[in-house]
Design an enzyme around this catalytic site. Structure first.
Site, PDB file in Angstrom:
ATOM      1  N   GLY A   1       0.817  -1.219   0.000  1.00 38.72           N
ATOM      2  CA  GLY A   1       0.000   0.000   0.000  1.00 38.72           C
ATOM      3  C   GLY A   1       0.843   1.259   0.000  1.00 38.72           C
ATOM      4  O   GLY A   1       0.527   2.238  -0.681  1.00 38.72           O
ATOM      5  N   CYS A   2       1.923   1.258   0.749  1.00 44.63           N
ATOM      6  CA  CYS A   2       2.791   2.439   0.832  1.00 44.63           C
ATOM      7  C   CYS A   2       3.544   2.661  -0.474  1.00 44.63           C
ATOM      8  O   CYS A   2       3.759   3.809  -0.882  1.00 44.63           O
ATOM      9  CB  CYS A   2       3.761   2.312   2.008  1.00 44.63           C
ATOM     10  N   THR A   3       3.919   1.585  -1.136  1.00 41.83           N
ATOM     11  CA  THR A   3       4.582   1.706  -2.431  1.00 41.83           C
ATOM     12  C   THR A   3       3.597   2.251  -3.460  1.00 41.83           C
ATOM     13  O   THR A   3       3.941   3.154  -4.236  1.00 41.83           O
ATOM     14  CB  THR A   3       5.157   0.356  -2.878  1.00 41.83           C
TER      15      THR A   3
ATOM     16  N   ALA B   1       3.157   6.017  -2.664  1.00 35.60           N
ATOM     17  CA  ALA B   1       4.345   6.790  -3.029  1.00 35.60           C
ATOM     18  C   ALA B   1       4.476   6.918  -4.548  1.00 35.60           C
ATOM     19  O   ALA B   1       4.781   7.996  -5.063  1.00 35.60           O
ATOM     20  CB  ALA B   1       5.597   6.144  -2.439  1.00 35.60           C
TER      21      ALA B   1
END
Length: 156
Positions: free
Chosen positions: A45-47, A50
């Site tokens: 999710g963070c990738t 970003a």
């Protein structure tokens, strides 16, 4: 207590992925700031989040805003994450979560650091808050829409 629309954004000075420090006040001297808190470098999710900010970065810059990602990983972890995904914006290290606490970013299930985006105008006032752990890409569309409206509302 969480920061809401209309509140003054708490200031901070934190290390960037290149090892130098950056302060919110310094950033606000140049542009509005999209400050997004995320759980952890290199997770799915963070990738996605970003990379969505990366793909829209020029639109944020054109609208007069700087994007800053913030999580508790080290500057070295951020440096590797930024290099791997060619992130053109600043990642700052909030080891210990002090700034996360100042902003009142909630945890999910009491374990996973929350995913919250704040749009802060040049005067330091929070103009938009978006909180969604699961809808990572929507943080970008929400923030960009607000930044573009702010840009349209202010004289060039």
């Amino acid at each position: 207590m969480s920061i809401k629309v209309g509140d003054k954004a708490p200031g901070f000075t934190l290390p960037k992925q290149d090892g130098t420090s950056v302060s919110l006040n310094d950033l606000l001297q140049k542009s509005a700031v999209v400050l997004y808190f995320y759980p952890k470098d290199d997770t799915p999710g963070c990738t996605q989040e970003a990379c969505s900010f990366r793909d829209s970065y020029e639109a944020f810059k054109d609208a007069g805003a700087e994007v800053v990602g913030i999580s508790s990983q080290s500057a070295d972890s951020h440096k590797a994450f930024a290099a791997k995904h060619r992130l053109p914006f600043t990642l700052v290290s909030d080891e210990g979560g002090k700034v996360r606490k100042q902003y009142g970013v909630p945890s999910t299930l009491g374990l996973i650091p929350g995913r919250v985006t704040y749009v802060i105008d040049r005067g330091g006032t929070v103009r938009h808050v978006f909180n969604s752990q699961l809808n990572a890409a929507r943080h970008v569309t929400e923030a960009l829409g607000v930044i573009q409206k702010l840009r349209g509302a202010s004289p060039s």
